[in-house]
Design a protein around this motif. Structure first.
Motif, mmCIF file in Angstrom:
data_model
loop_
_atom_site.group_PDB
_atom_site.id
_atom_site.type_symbol
_atom_site.label_atom_id
_atom_site.label_comp_id
_atom_site.label_asym_id
_atom_site.label_seq_id
_atom_site.Cartn_x
_atom_site.Cartn_y
_atom_site.Cartn_z
ATOM 1 N N LEU A 160 10.877 12.289 6.985
ATOM 2 C CA LEU A 160 12.323 13.262 7.881
ATOM 3 C C LEU A 160 12.437 13.603 9.595
ATOM 4 C CD1 LEU A 160 15.256 14.735 6.802
ATOM 5 C CD2 LEU A 160 13.358 17.041 7.454
ATOM 6 N N PHE A 161 11.005 13.545 9.570
ATOM 7 C CA PHE A 161 11.233 13.355 11.177
ATOM 8 C C PHE A 161 10.899 12.114 11.694
ATOM 9 C CE2 PHE A 161 7.968 12.180 14.926
ATOM 10 C CZ PHE A 161 8.350 11.902 15.656
ATOM 11 N N ILE A 162 10.918 10.743 11.234
ATOM 12 C CA ILE A 162 10.983 9.473 11.474
ATOM 13 C C ILE A 162 12.397 9.148 11.301
ATOM 14 C CG2 ILE A 162 10.434 7.061 10.316
ATOM 15 C CD1 ILE A 162 8.615 7.504 9.447
ATOM 16 N N ALA A 163 13.371 9.340 10.143
ATOM 17 C CA ALA A 163 14.717 9.422 10.194
ATOM 18 C C ALA A 163 15.538 9.949 11.281
ATOM 19 C CB ALA A 163 14.905 9.761 8.498
ATOM 20 N N VAL A 164 15.151 10.938 11.398
ATOM 21 C CA VAL A 164 15.427 12.124 12.729
ATOM 22 C C VAL A 164 15.676 11.016 14.097
ATOM 23 C CG1 VAL A 164 15.427 13.948 14.517
ATOM 24 C CG2 VAL A 164 15.571 14.276 12.003
ATOM 25 N N ASP B 40 18.881 7.170 17.994
ATOM 26 C CA ASP B 40 18.851 5.871 18.427
ATOM 27 C C ASP B 40 19.788 5.861 18.375
ATOM 28 O OD1 ASP B 40 16.418 6.841 19.513
ATOM 29 O OD2 ASP B 40 15.392 5.404 18.780
ATOM 30 N N GLY B 41 20.894 5.459 16.777
ATOM 31 C CA GLY B 41 21.112 4.832 16.337
ATOM 32 C C GLY B 41 22.576 5.385 16.774
ATOM 33 N N ILE B 42 23.340 6.749 16.823
ATOM 34 C CA ILE B 42 24.300 7.577 17.115
ATOM 35 C C ILE B 42 24.196 7.710 19.015
ATOM 36 C CG2 ILE B 42 25.424 9.518 17.552
ATOM 37 C CD1 ILE B 42 24.033 11.039 14.935
ATOM 38 N N THR C 70 0.597 -1.492 0.381
ATOM 39 C CA THR C 70 -0.583 0.212 -0.017
ATOM 40 C C THR C 70 1.273 1.200 0.115
ATOM 41 O OG1 THR C 70 0.013 -0.052 1.972
ATOM 42 C CG2 THR C 70 -1.799 -1.286 1.099
ATOM 43 N N MET C 71 2.004 0.874 -0.138
ATOM 44 C CA MET C 71 3.123 2.249 0.304
ATOM 45 C C MET C 71 2.917 2.964 -1.312
ATOM 46 S SD MET C 71 6.725 0.902 0.313
ATOM 47 C CE MET C 71 7.894 0.478 -1.082
ATOM 48 N N GLY C 72 2.870 2.829 -2.352
ATOM 49 C CA GLY C 72 2.740 3.301 -3.755
ATOM 50 C C GLY C 72 3.969 4.374 -3.080
ATOM 51 N N ALA C 73 3.930 6.166 -3.807
ATOM 52 C CA ALA C 73 4.841 6.787 -3.901
ATOM 53 C C ALA C 73 5.339 7.375 -2.073
ATOM 54 C CB ALA C 73 4.698 7.353 -4.983
ATOM 55 N N SER C 74 4.372 7.106 -1.194
ATOM 56 C CA SER C 74 4.637 7.598 0.005
ATOM 57 C C SER C 74 6.102 7.472 0.729
ATOM 58 C CB SER C 74 3.652 7.644 0.503
ATOM 59 O OG SER C 74 3.983 8.016 2.611
ATOM 60 N N GLN C 75 6.924 8.803 0.482
ATOM 61 C CA GLN C 75 8.026 8.864 1.161
ATOM 62 C C GLN C 75 8.219 8.416 2.676
ATOM 63 O OE1 GLN C 75 11.267 9.140 -0.722
ATOM 64 N NE2 GLN C 75 12.402 8.581 1.012
ATOM 65 N N ALA C 76 7.303 8.908 3.991
ATOM 66 C CA ALA C 76 6.778 8.244 4.420
ATOM 67 C C ALA C 76 6.654 6.770 4.620
ATOM 68 C CB ALA C 76 5.761 9.109 5.503
ATOM 69 N N MET C 77 5.932 6.367 3.810
ATOM 70 C CA MET C 77 5.526 5.063 4.262
ATOM 71 C C MET C 77 6.515 4.262 3.898
ATOM 72 S SD MET C 77 1.946 4.557 5.233
ATOM 73 C CE MET C 77 2.208 2.334 3.770
ATOM 74 N N GLN C 78 7.879 4.575 3.317
ATOM 75 C CA GLN C 78 8.466 3.664 2.911
ATOM 76 C C GLN C 78 9.760 3.610 4.158
ATOM 77 O OE1 GLN C 78 10.872 5.433 -0.811
ATOM 78 N NE2 GLN C 78 8.754 5.256 -1.925
ATOM 79 N N SER C 79 9.421 5.494 4.589
ATOM 80 C CA SER C 79 10.304 4.860 5.959
ATOM 81 C C SER C 79 9.583 4.340 6.845
ATOM 82 C CB SER C 79 10.236 6.846 6.358
ATOM 83 O OG SER C 79 11.023 7.507 4.845
ATOM 84 N N ALA C 80 8.687 4.841 7.217
ATOM 85 C CA ALA C 80 7.647 3.652 8.266
ATOM 86 C C ALA C 80 8.478 2.047 8.251
ATOM 87 C CB ALA C 80 6.178 3.671 8.366
ATOM 88 N N LEU C 81 8.211 1.421 6.813
ATOM 89 C CA LEU C 81 8.398 0.320 6.118
ATOM 90 C C LEU C 81 10.273 -0.500 6.590
ATOM 91 C CD1 LEU C 81 7.441 -2.024 4.641
ATOM 92 C CD2 LEU C 81 8.127 -1.612 2.456
ATOM 93 N N ILE C 82 11.027 1.155 6.228
ATOM 94 C CA ILE C 82 12.061 0.591 6.274
ATOM 95 C C ILE C 82 12.808 0.580 7.835
ATOM 96 C CG2 ILE C 82 14.302 1.812 6.586
ATOM 97 C CD1 ILE C 82 14.042 2.764 3.904
ATOM 98 N N VAL D 204 17.836 7.094 5.385
ATOM 99 C CA VAL D 204 16.351 7.596 5.506
ATOM 100 C C VAL D 204 16.548 9.545 5.448
ATOM 101 C CG1 VAL D 204 14.376 7.772 6.360
ATOM 102 C CG2 VAL D 204 15.265 5.907 6.139
ATOM 103 N N PHE D 205 17.588 10.169 6.374
ATOM 104 C CA PHE D 205 17.286 10.865 6.847
ATOM 105 C C PHE D 205 17.705 11.947 5.310
ATOM 106 C CE2 PHE D 205 19.393 15.024 7.095
ATOM 107 C CZ PHE D 205 18.833 15.537 7.940
ATOM 108 N N TYR D 206 18.451 10.768 4.670
ATOM 109 C CA TYR D 206 19.209 11.790 3.263
ATOM 110 C C TYR D 206 18.369 11.348 1.580
ATOM 111 C CZ TYR D 206 21.237 11.765 -1.109
ATOM 112 O OH TYR D 206 21.767 12.148 -3.063
ATOM 113 N N GLU D 207 17.214 10.715 1.862
ATOM 114 C CA GLU D 207 16.531 10.420 0.892
ATOM 115 C C GLU D 207 15.098 11.532 0.990
ATOM 116 O OE1 GLU D 207 15.866 8.236 -1.764
ATOM 117 O OE2 GLU D 207 18.039 7.805 -1.902
ATOM 118 N N SER D 208 15.276 11.300 2.499
ATOM 119 C CA SER D 208 14.075 12.610 2.605
ATOM 120 C C SER D 208 13.851 13.986 2.389
ATOM 121 C CB SER D 208 13.412 12.250 4.386
ATOM 122 O OG SER D 208 13.208 10.859 4.821
#
Length: 276
Positions: free
Chosen positions: A168-172, A177-179, A4-16, A69-73
């Motif tokens: 972008l919010f998801i990526a941050v 958390d990673g850092i 269902t994600m289509g072209a949504s960047q937020a959906m792609q980030s959530a899936l990742i 994800v941050f770079y892509e967004s």
């Protein structure tokens, strides 16, 4: 979510991020399999540190994917790309794909949050940073889901930038958390002072153990490091005493199993001289 994600960047980030949340669980399972193994000729100290290595792997994976994800967004937002959410035909009826996206995100929120709440007390009892990281990631999944829903609703209302801003919010969140986890894992592998499960401060158990050891042998120097889930303490300036207090007494009200090793050295180790 993938269908269902289509072209949504937020959906792609959530899936990742959902796929990413599997990494701590997988590394924990691998570490749990190796940790109890007996020492070998090539690994005479055993495999208790495999938990620390697993924690570092999870942390690095988090930081790398967060960066991607941050770079892509950010690129999508800066280039002003307008995502589209077209209608789809289901049983002869045209339905806006955004409704299906929102339904998938809502469904994806509840299981991880419930599992995260159940895992966290177990991680605290085991003093397991990998399991604790996994629990925190799952508990925070509601933020990812909510950000994705807001981004899709924003597209529907004509705010093209809402989707990329949500991603972008998801990526941050992932990157932070990673850092933080890379810093803690690096300190552990470099034999730094044991850190708390939640935060970068020195573990209260390690401080209390150091105080008890100094009370018993005040003229000595005490060093404590963490290896996986265990505390390794070294008392420098004396030989091994004939009578040693049991681990339960040394740890006081803290779990006795946490004291994995206590060694004594007759000479205090001098600090390496700085290069002139």
């Amino acid at each position: 979510m993938y269908f269902t994600m289509g072209a949504s960047q937020a959906m792609q980030s959530a899936l990742i991020e959902d796929f990413l949340s599997l990494i701590p669980a997988i590394t924990w399972l691998v570490a749990a399999r190796f940790e109890p193994r007996a020492p070998t000729e090539k690994y005479p100290y055993g495999f208790v540190r495999v938990n620390s290595l697993a924690f570092l792997v999870s942390a690095v994976a988090l930081a790398l994917v967060g960066t991607f994800v941050f770079y892509e967004s950010a690129s999508t937002l800066l280039m002003g790309e307008h995502p589209t959410v077209p209608p789809v035909s289901i049983l002869g009826q045209d339905i806006w794909l955004g409704w299906l996206m929102i339904a998938a995100l809502v469904y994806s929120i509840f299981p991880p949050v419930i599992l995260g709440h159940k895992k966290q007390p177990v991680a605290q009892r085991l003093r397991d940073k990998v399991l604790h990281t996994d629990a925190l990631m799952q508990k925070a999944d509601w933020q990812t889901g909510l950000a994705g829903i807001l981004g899709i609703v924003g597209i529907g209302l004509g705010y093209w930038w809402a989707d990329s801003a949500a991603a972008l919010f998801i990526a941050v969140s992932i990157l932070k958390d990673g850092i933080d986890n890379v810093r803690i894992a690096s300190a552990e592998l470099l034999d730094g002072a044991p850190r708390q499960l939640e935060g970068k401060d020195i573990s209260g158990e390690a401080k209390r153990l150091e105080k008890r050891l100094l009370d018993l042998w005040p003229d000595c120097e005490v060093r404590i490091r963490e290896s996986g889930r265990y505390l390794f303490a070294s008392v420098e300036g004396m030989t091994t005493p004939d009578q040693l207090p049991p681990a339960k007494e040394l740890m006081g009200g803290d779990p006795a199993w946490r004291l994995g090793r206590l060694t004594f050295s007759p000479d205090k180790k001098d600090e390496p001289a700085s290069a002139s």
